[in-house]
Design a protein around this motif. Structure first.
Motif, short mmCIF file in Angstrom:
data_model
loop_
_atom_site.label_atom_id
_atom_site.label_comp_id
_atom_site.label_asym_id
_atom_site.label_seq_id
_atom_site.Cartn_x
_atom_site.Cartn_y
_atom_site.Cartn_z
N SER A 52 0.81 -1.22 0.00
CA SER A 52 0.00 0.00 0.00
C SER A 52 0.84 1.26 0.00
N LEU A 108 2.88 2.02 -2.28
CA LEU A 108 3.07 2.39 -3.69
C LEU A 108 4.54 2.59 -4.03
N LYS A 130 2.86 10.02 -6.14
CA LYS A 130 1.99 9.12 -5.37
C LYS A 130 0.62 9.74 -5.10
N TYR A 183 -2.34 8.99 -7.28
CA TYR A 183 -2.98 7.68 -7.19
C TYR A 183 -3.61 7.44 -5.82
N GLN A 184 -3.86 8.53 -5.09
CA GLN A 184 -4.46 8.42 -3.76
C GLN A 184 -5.66 9.35 -3.66
N PRO A 221 -4.73 4.79 -1.26
CA PRO A 221 -4.55 4.51 -2.69
C PRO A 221 -5.86 4.04 -3.31
#
Length: 744
Positions: A27, A29, A37, A40-41, A47
């Motif tokens: 988790s 990433l 990051k 994508y959260q 995430p």
């Protein structure tokens, strides 16, 4: 608490927490640069889901908590999903265990803490999947020592294919598959072991195996594969015993208990229709091979997990167990062949169980021909064989220690340490295998999420989202709007039962892969009126237009030809064309046009994303399908990333542009045209009139090369150029996603 029980609890906790902690680490990433990051959260730093089917399961769970059933509504007593394959939606047909269990655990956890449903769904797989390691530990421990059993448990929780499909964010039915596979066969082996010792115990374990199969049926649609392996083996074994003149009464009793338990529980708790599905399950392999909708392009070949794995894929995904499992079979065979060694090393396994293990492994390898996803079927038998092999090796070492002539203390000390070293090696090897596999990246990002939220906040509830299938589950869950197509595509799993109820009025004709053809055609064509006509037809009447027409034409190729000719025209002109050119009578023409040219089209939005660039070759392949020859042309399509220097630009797919001279090539060939797309600004020039391809350079970051016949396609205008359309207008746009409406 005695020492043995204390050790056993410690081992169970070890296997479980190794599986949990390794999964939780993903988790973070790690495969994404730190500065990327956040993309994508979500707003809470969680995430996004790794696999977009997760949003389907999340939506069904949310429905269950809110409505008491998994669908959106109930129609004529049947639970109905009005978000998927709309219109008209579909009767809900899905294994419910993931929903029931998630809802129960979510309610329980929220007695002690406040946690959102989507966060709970995100983390749950990491805690359920390691239970498979515990099941493997008990199963293998039935035949060998603790070391072999521990090794089996650790291999199960670290084997790459299962691991990466059960990490946080992969909220899908995969988490259950190994658990129930181990339980079903474990109880089956117990039944085999007791059939000739205690008929009551044999029948009891047969019942437990059948009950486990029933639970498996609630968890995964592919449970029938294991069921049929058991049935085939048991029937052959009974026939063989009859041929040899042996008594088969106890075998028949246990077999009937297994069979009746499975049929009764599946029929009572999931409906008689699932018994029909079970009986038709052997046809599933044929269906998955594309034999059902032969007239239409087979959208299922575009699904990566249904592609055949290579030998390298098998090695990477199975890890150590591929080799040790196969070696284990040889070792077990040799031991069973010698009565003295058999009693010393493997007295709890018999030829019956071993024969089943061989068949289990063999049929599991065969299923790999149907797709990557069937690795899940191969894992359990190889893990069992591996664990038994390791146990035999450890027993051999202990036997060596007891040989009187070997009395050197150093050797004896090494023998005592060596079994522990084997477990450490298994664990380290498992972790190393995970390091060698590419890390997962969430299946969506801020831009797709933001577009979904915008649709939810700015469109009517009956607005239909038209797009390719890949993001469909996300749109239905977050935008909360019906979609024309999602990850279940043609609902191929329901084919065996469509002739036995009235829930699917068009039987095998709908749902089907035909819808994907029309969606792809709406993008591959360069006629914007045709594209708009297709989208209005699909969003308002679904498949009914071409199904109704084909009832009269009785030829799919001709039906498609006629529709492609009339969908560019208005209703009145199309009516004259059908009557005068295609010999429809007035009533037939009016009936067809009611669906193909609806007077009041449903509201819709067309959603495009940069993700579609990577799969554009399927859009052209399916959209330009040749219905007479049942294939598509081999169109040029290539995507690459840009590397830009001071004087030149090149790409990972062999495009080279001299920035000083303007000369450009792809694989040393000049293009028909070059299209530079920069922040919405288009600059096109024609290079070589004899060339067959065009090059598109997008924001100096990505290069797309494709056949010149698609130079002015809707795909080019909306996905590549994100502009230049006369019928579609932007309603919402961000860096990666555009939501389109119509200009009139």
């Amino acid at each position: 608490m005695n020492k043995k029980l204390f050790i056993q609890i410690g081992v169970i906790l070890l296997i479980f927490w190794v599986g949990v902690f390794l999964r939780l680490e993903t988790s973070n990433l790690e495969g994404i640069p730190t500065d990327e990051k956040e993309f994508y959260q979500d707003l809470n730093g969680l995430p996004y889901m790794s696999e977009l089917d997760s949003y389907y399961n999340y939506r069904l769970t949310k429905n269950y908590l809110e409505h008491g059933h998994m669908g959106d509504t109930i129609i004529n007593g049947f639970v109905w999903d009005s978000h998927s394959y709309y219109p008209p939606g579909v009767p809900l047909d899905y294994p419910p265990l993931i929903v029931y269990l998630t809802a129960f655990l979510y309610k329980f956890v929220n007695l002690f803490m406040d946690m959102s449903l989507i966060a709970f769904c995100f983390w749950l797989p990491a805690f359920i999947a390691p239970l498979a390691g515990i099941a493997a530990y008990f199963f293998v421990g039935r035949f060998t020592n603790q070391y072999g059993a521990i090794a089996a448990g650790i291999i199960t929780v670290t084997i790459p294919f299962y691991f990466f499909r059960t990490v946080p964010g992969w909220f899908d039915t995969d988490m259950f598959n190994l658990i129930f596979s181990f339980l079903v066969v474990w109880f089956l082996f117990e039944a085999y072991d007791n059939i000739n010792k205690s008929n009551q115990k044999g029948m009891l374990f047969s019942f437990l195996s059948g009950f486990s199969i029933f639970l498996f049926s609630l968890a995964w649609n592919g449970w029938q594969y294991l069921f049929y392996v058991i049935i085939i083996f048991w029937v052959v074994q009974i026939i063989w015993n009859i041929f040899k003149g042996r008594t088969v009464k106890n075998h028949l009793y246990s077999f009937l208990v297994f069979l009746i338990t499975t049929f009764a529980l599946v029929g009572i708790f999931t409906g008689f229709i699932n018994i029909i599905k079970l009986l038709y399950a052997p046809l599933q392999i044929i269906i998955l091979s594309g034999g059902q909708w032969a007239d239409w392009p087979n959208v299922y070949i575009s699904v990566s997990e249904l592609g055949r794995p290579s030998l390298e894929d098998i090695v990477n995904q199975m890890g150590l167990s591929l080799f040790t499992g196969l070696i284990g079979l040889v070792l077990i065979f040799k031991i069973l062949s010698d009565d003295k060694i058999h009693q010393k090393f493997l007295d709890k396994m018999n030829w019956l169980s071993f024969s089943f293990l061989i068949l289990w492994i063999f049929t599991s390898f065969v299923t790999l021909t149907q797709g990557y996803r069937f690795f899940m079927i191969l894992i359990p038998p190889l893990v069992v064989s591996t664990g038994i092999m390791i146990g035999i090796c450890v027993d051999s070492l202990f036997l060596l220690e007891n040989i009187k002539r070997i009395h050197f203390s150093r050797i004896n000390g090494l023998i005592k340490v060596f079994p522990i070293l084997i477990i450490v090696i298994v664990l380290v090897t498992g972790v190393m295998n995970l390091e060698n596999v590419d890390p997962l990246i969430p299946g969506t990002n801020d831009d797709v999420w933001a577009a979904s939220v915008w649709i939810n906040n700015n469109t009517a509830n009956n607005t239909v989202i038209m797009s390719d299938w890949s993001n469909g589950h996300l749109y239905t869950a977050i935008a909360d709007r019906p979609v024309s197509e999602d990850g279940r595509m043609g609902y191929i799993e329901t084919l065996p039962v469509r002739s036995y109820d009235n829930l699917f009025p068009y039987k095998d004709k709908s749902p089907s892969s035909s819808r994907d053809y029309w969606l792809c055609k709406a993008f591959s064509t360069d006629d914007e009126n045709l594209s708009l006509g297709i989208l209005h037809m699909l969003s308002t009447s679904g498949d009914e237009g071409y199904i109704k027409m084909n009832l009269y034409v009785k030829n799919t190729s001709k039906t498609v030809e006629i529709l492609n000719n009339i969908l560019v025209l208005n209703r009145s002109v199309s009516r004259e064309l059908l009557i005068n050119n295609y010999n429809f009578d007035v009533d037939q023409a009016d009936e067809v046009l009611m669906y193909t040219h609806p007077e009041n089209p449903s509201p819709m939005v067309l959603v495009t994303s940069d993700k579609m660039i990577g799969t554009g070759h399927w859009t052209f392949k399916f959209g330009e399908w040749n219905f007479d020859e049942k294939h598509s042309n081999d169109y040029i399509y290539s995507v690459g990333d840009v590397n830009k220097a001071e004087d030149f630009l090149n790409s990972t797919n062999d495009v080279f542009l001299d920035l000083k001279t303007g000369n450009i090539t792809w694989k040393n060939k000049t293009p028909y045209c070059l299209d530079l797309v920069n922040n919405g600004t288009l600059k096109k020039r024609y290079v070589n009139p004899n060339s067959h391809f065009c090059i598109f350079i997008i924001d100096n970051t990505k290069v797309v090369v494709f056949d010149r016949v698609f130079e002015n396609s809707i795909f080019t205008k909306l996905v590549i150029e994100k502009d230049n359309s006369t019928v579609f207008k932007k309603l919402y746009a961000n860096n990666n996603v555009v939501v389109w409406g119509t200009k009139n």
